[in-house]
Design an enzyme around this catalytic site. Structure first.
Site, PDB file in Angstrom:
ATOM      1  N   LYS A 194       1.119  -1.286  -0.016  1.00 23.74           N
ATOM      2  CA  LYS A 194      -0.015  -0.067  -0.179  1.00 23.74           C
ATOM      3  C   LYS A 194       0.877   1.137   0.121  1.00 23.74           C
ATOM      4  CE  LYS A 194      -2.064   1.554   3.821  1.00 23.74           C
ATOM      5  NZ  LYS A 194      -2.961   1.673   5.104  1.00 23.74           N
ATOM      6  N   ASP A 219      -7.657  -6.740   8.040  1.00 19.03           N
ATOM      7  CA  ASP A 219      -7.082  -5.650   8.431  1.00 19.03           C
ATOM      8  C   ASP A 219      -7.224  -5.346   9.847  1.00 19.03           C
ATOM      9  OD1 ASP A 219      -5.512  -3.259   8.138  1.00 19.03           O
ATOM     10  OD2 ASP A 219      -6.549  -2.335   6.714  1.00 19.03           O
TER      11      ASP A 219
HETATM   12  C1  R5P Z   1      -2.714   0.834   8.245  1.00 20.58           C
HETATM   13  O1  R5P Z   1      -1.971   1.139   9.098  1.00 20.58           O
HETATM   14  C2  R5P Z   1      -3.656  -0.007   9.052  1.00 20.58           C
HETATM   15  O2  R5P Z   1      -3.459  -1.026   9.134  1.00 20.58           O
HETATM   16  C3  R5P Z   1      -5.056   0.357   8.234  1.00 20.58           C
HETATM   17  O3  R5P Z   1      -4.862  -0.114   7.155  1.00 20.58           O
HETATM   18  C4  R5P Z   1      -5.607   1.597   8.121  1.00 20.58           C
HETATM   19  O4  R5P Z   1      -5.600   2.279   9.300  1.00 20.58           O
HETATM   20  C5  R5P Z   1      -7.082   1.634   7.473  1.00 20.58           C
HETATM   21  O5  R5P Z   1      -7.129   3.131   7.227  1.00 20.58           O
HETATM   22  P1  R5P Z   1      -8.348   3.342   6.247  1.00 20.58           P
HETATM   23  O6  R5P Z   1      -9.555   2.544   6.373  1.00 20.58           O
HETATM   24  O7  R5P Z   1      -8.813   4.850   6.341  1.00 20.58           O
HETATM   25  O8  R5P Z   1      -7.677   3.238   4.836  1.00 20.58           O
END
Ligand code: R5P
Length: 295
Positions: A194, A219
């Site tokens: 990402k 996640d």
């Molecule tokens: C990343 O650091 C985390 O694991 C999550 O992927 C992140 O916090 C998700 O954030 P969002 O839903 O705003 O993309």
């Protein structure tokens, strides 16, 4: 467990707290927060904490600023009224993203919030904190620690998902959870790459790997849902037929859930309660309370 343990829940954690009390044979108490006209909260533990080990279960979400204060006040009330030991079980710990100062003069909120809470409690335990640059909350305070919802997630998948599937993590930061679940289930795992340009602008790419028809995407936090949505689009392009998306902490800001559900089934744990909270962490908390795992 002897009745000298009092498990306390706020209105949003009362279901979990009652389950934990039942599972551990402890007493349960509600924590009442009543608003003053200016918006401040009057916090009261309903049952007597005197002489008891008090475990306060708080999600500190939504309205984290307010709920942090209410959580601090609940701990102080237990202490003032003679609790033997006061433990915070934070199902979700806010403010952990900022675990360093990324730009000049920014506050390191993770360290400061953990310090605040550990000043008010004898122990602070949280479930799957969002840690990247530090390994444990113990690095901020010897009174802080963590437990994991991974066994509950693995049990849920074992129970509900049929046929072959592959586990995918949407980014390296969350891979500690996807890898841990895959290890428990002895399944294949792939972690996507990402690049986050801003809160709302995320690009996800993948290495070369073969997908099964069924994919379970895991996640730790689903906030804006952009990480998950971009990962879902990529997995669909790669040919995934059915995707189940599991988030530990379902913040689900704005219309995150709607965007995700265009592509996948959405499931979260109940560290933050919502209609998607199908994975219950009460047993994990009860084990921690029973085994004094918070010591
Ligand atoms: C990343 O650091 C985390 O694991 C999550 O992927 C992140 O916090 C998700 O954030 P969002 O839903 O705003 O993309």
């Amino acid at each position: 467990m002897p009745k000298e343990v009092l498990i306390c829940g706020f209105s949003d954690t009362s279901v979990i707290a009652k389950r934990v009390a039942k599972l551990t044979g402890s007493l349960y108490s509600a924590i009442k927060c009543s608003p003053f006209p200016d918006g401040e909260s009057l916090v009261r533990i309903v049952n007597n904490p005197k002489g008891r080990k008090v475990v306060i279960i708080s999600s500190m979400f939504p309205n984290s600023n307010k709920k942090i204060i209410e959580t601090l006040l609940a701990g102080s009330a237990a202490r003032d009224y003679g609790a033997k030991e006061v433990i915070l079980l934070a199902t979700y710990m806010p403010y952990l993203r900022q675990d360093k100062s990324f730009n000049s003069y920014e506050a390191v909120s993770a360290r400061e919030v953990v310090k605040l809470l550990t000043n008010a409690y004898d122990r602070v335990i949280t479930i799957d904190p969002h840690l990247h640059r530090v390994n444990s909350l113990r690095e901020y305070s010897g009174k802080a620690g963590e437990i994991s919802s991974v066994p509950a997630i693995a049990d849920y998948i074992k129970d509900k998902v049929r046929g072959s599937y592959v586990i995918v993590g949407p980014d390296e930061e969350s891979s500690q959870w996807s890898r841990a679940v895959a290890r428990k289930l002895r399944k294949e795992v792939h972690v996507l790459i990402k690049n986050r340009e801003s809160s709302y602008n995320v690009k996800v790419s993948s290495g070369n790997f073969k997908l099964h028809d069924n994919v379970i995407l895991i996640d730790d936090i689903i906030s804006t849902g952009h990480t998950i949505t971009e990962a879902l689009k990529l997995l669909k392009k790669k040919g995934a037929k059915k995707i189940t998306c599991i988030g530990i902490h379902g913040i689900l800001a704005g219309d995150a859930d709607k965007r995700i559900r265009k592509y996948a089934e959405l499931i979260t744990t109940n560290t933050i309660q919502s209609k998607y909270s199908k994975i219950d962490v009460s047993l994990i908390i009860a084990d921690a309370v029973r085994n004094n795992q918070h010591r």
